[in-house]
Write an enzyme that holds these catalytic residues in place. Structure first.
Site, short mmCIF file in Angstrom:
data_model
loop_
_atom_site.label_atom_id
_atom_site.label_comp_id
_atom_site.label_asym_id
_atom_site.label_seq_id
_atom_site.Cartn_x
_atom_site.Cartn_y
_atom_site.Cartn_z
N THR A 156 0.87 -1.18 0.00
CA THR A 156 0.00 0.00 0.00
C THR A 156 0.90 1.22 0.00
OG1 THR A 156 -1.63 -1.19 1.31
CG2 THR A 156 -1.85 1.20 1.23
N LYS A 211 -7.94 1.41 -3.12
CA LYS A 211 -7.63 0.97 -1.75
C LYS A 211 -7.80 2.13 -0.75
CE LYS A 211 -5.12 -1.08 1.63
NZ LYS A 211 -5.31 -2.35 2.26
N LYS A 268 -1.92 4.98 8.59
CA LYS A 268 -1.11 5.06 7.36
C LYS A 268 -2.01 5.26 6.13
CE LYS A 268 1.54 2.29 4.12
NZ LYS A 268 2.18 1.05 3.72
P1 NAD Z 1 6.32 -5.74 7.11
O1 NAD Z 1 7.05 -4.58 7.71
O2 NAD Z 1 6.06 -6.95 7.94
O3 NAD Z 1 7.11 -6.23 5.78
C1 NAD Z 1 7.81 -5.40 4.92
C2 NAD Z 1 9.13 -6.12 4.58
O4 NAD Z 1 9.85 -5.34 3.64
C3 NAD Z 1 10.04 -6.29 5.81
O5 NAD Z 1 10.35 -7.67 5.99
C4 NAD Z 1 11.27 -5.46 5.45
O6 NAD Z 1 12.49 -6.00 5.95
C5 NAD Z 1 11.23 -5.49 3.95
N1 NAD Z 1 12.00 -4.42 3.34
C6 NAD Z 1 12.06 -3.10 3.72
N2 NAD Z 1 12.89 -2.43 2.90
C7 NAD Z 1 13.37 -3.32 2.00
C8 NAD Z 1 14.26 -3.21 0.92
N3 NAD Z 1 14.84 -2.05 0.58
N4 NAD Z 1 14.53 -4.33 0.20
C9 NAD Z 1 13.95 -5.52 0.52
N5 NAD Z 1 13.09 -5.68 1.55
C10 NAD Z 1 12.80 -4.58 2.27
O7 NAD Z 1 4.97 -5.14 6.52
P2 NAD Z 1 3.64 -5.97 6.10
O8 NAD Z 1 2.68 -6.01 7.23
O9 NAD Z 1 4.07 -7.23 5.42
O10 NAD Z 1 3.02 -4.95 5.02
C11 NAD Z 1 3.55 -4.82 3.71
C12 NAD Z 1 2.66 -3.89 2.91
O11 NAD Z 1 1.34 -4.42 2.87
C13 NAD Z 1 2.53 -2.49 3.49
O12 NAD Z 1 2.54 -1.57 2.43
C14 NAD Z 1 1.19 -2.51 4.22
O13 NAD Z 1 0.59 -1.24 4.30
C15 NAD Z 1 0.41 -3.45 3.33
N6 NAD Z 1 -0.71 -4.14 4.01
C16 NAD Z 1 -0.51 -4.73 5.22
C17 NAD Z 1 -1.57 -5.38 5.84
C18 NAD Z 1 -1.38 -6.06 7.19
O14 NAD Z 1 -2.40 -6.46 7.79
N7 NAD Z 1 -0.15 -6.25 7.68
C19 NAD Z 1 -2.83 -5.42 5.23
C20 NAD Z 1 -2.99 -4.84 3.97
C21 NAD Z 1 -1.91 -4.19 3.38
#
Ligand code: NAD
Length: 290
Positions: free
Chosen positions: A87, A162, A237
């Protein structure tokens, strides 16, 4: 299909696992220093994406997406598709799509709803922006990671869908919680309140499916001490992204603006961080008008 998957966090790891379980050849990469339990990991972005037909990203925000895309694109094969499921802000989604197009690649912005439970179960909903050709190429992958993928139009439109959806959700959750707190003070039983509103014109997903009052309606995070679920931090967010987008196109969104301010106070100055976004109800319960 040969797939590169960048960002193996709470959402990305189960999504990548589902694709690998379905027989795809998935190479994962994450920048986190700790060990990650994924069957085929690479030590960098270039090796994760080279030769892949589709590169999927699941990252925290638009700035990181832009960085990762700039590193990935030069190593991707012509005709491959960059599929971002994070997102992020609409401008970043469109900027990354332009970078991909300039390199002869397809691009899709495909944010999800359904949370970590949906990622694990493979029941996410994808809201997708990008060309019909790129959408067709990714369709089989959406079917594995989710149960529904809606093509919303050109690049950026997935993110637009979204944030509009989640702006409605934030506003209706606040309205539902403040109405419960008002009903309490008026001496109206919560079960009676639910029975009336959930079958009347005040009904919404927040009331009917995710009722913020413990012990009332279907099971929800309220029944589990407001453990997320969908964290208030993530709602904040998404609301901030909605206001950033509204500002960019000069859209008047007073309710979205008020919801953003309230969730910001809740998360940053009160007890909201790490709690479910429906914990607005105990917040209102404990307050008066001033
Ligand atoms: P998260 O923080 O668990 O995962 C993000 C991952 O990206 C981490 O493991 C981090 O180490 C990695 N990362 C960061 N910078 C990086 C880079 N330069 N290169 C490679 N990897 C890198 O977050 P999440 O909960 O998995 O969410 C991910 C996305 O999904 C977000 O944009 C969030 O808004 C969206 N989202 C999350 C949910 C939820 O319930 N968690 C629901 C819908 C949407």
């Amino acid at each position: 299909m040969k797939i590169g998957f960048i960002g193996l966090g709470n959402m990305g790891l189960p999504m990548a696992n589902n694709l690998a379980d379905a027989g795809h050849d998935v190479t994962g990469y994450d920048a986190a220093p700790g060990p990650i339990d994924f069957r085929k990991l690479s030590d960098g972005i270039a090796s994760a994406v080279s030769g892949a037909e589709v590169v999927i990203t699941m990252l925290p925000n638009g700035a990181i997406l832009r960085e990762v895309a700039a590193q990935a694109i030069p190593h991707m094969s012509p005709g491959a598709v960059l599929l971002d499921c994070s997102t992020v802000d609409v401008e970043s989604a469109r900027a990354v799509a332009d970078m991909a197009a300039a390199a002869g690649l397809g691009a899709l912005d495909a944010p999800v709803s359904g949370g970590t439970g949906g990622a694990l179960a493979g029941t996410l909903t994808f809201m997708v922006g990008g060309s019909p050709q790129a959408f067709d190429k990714a369709k089989g992958l959406f079917d594995i990671m989710g149960q529904r993928a809606v093509h919303c139009g050109p690049s950026g439109n997935g993110q637009a869908a979204k944030i509009c959806n989640n702006m409605i959700l934030g506003v209706t959750m606040i309205a539902t919680c403040e109405a419960f707190a008002l009903a309490d003070k008026l001496g109206l039983d919560r079960q009676a309140m639910f029975d009336v509103v959930s079958t009347s014109s005040g009904q919404s997903w927040s009331m009917n499916t995710y009722c913020p009052a413990p012990g009332i309606g279907p099971k929800s995070p309220a029944d589990n001490a407001y453990k997320p679920g969908f964290a208030a931090d993530l709602m904040l967010k998404d609301l901030r992204l909605s206001q950033q987008a509204a500002q960019a196109v000069d859209a008047d969104t007073p309710m979205g603006q008020a919801a953003t301010a309230l969730y910001a106070t809740f998360v940053e100055n009160e007890e909201g961080a790490g709690r479910d976004f429906s914990a607005m109800l105990p917040r209102f319960e404990s307050r008066g008008r001033s």
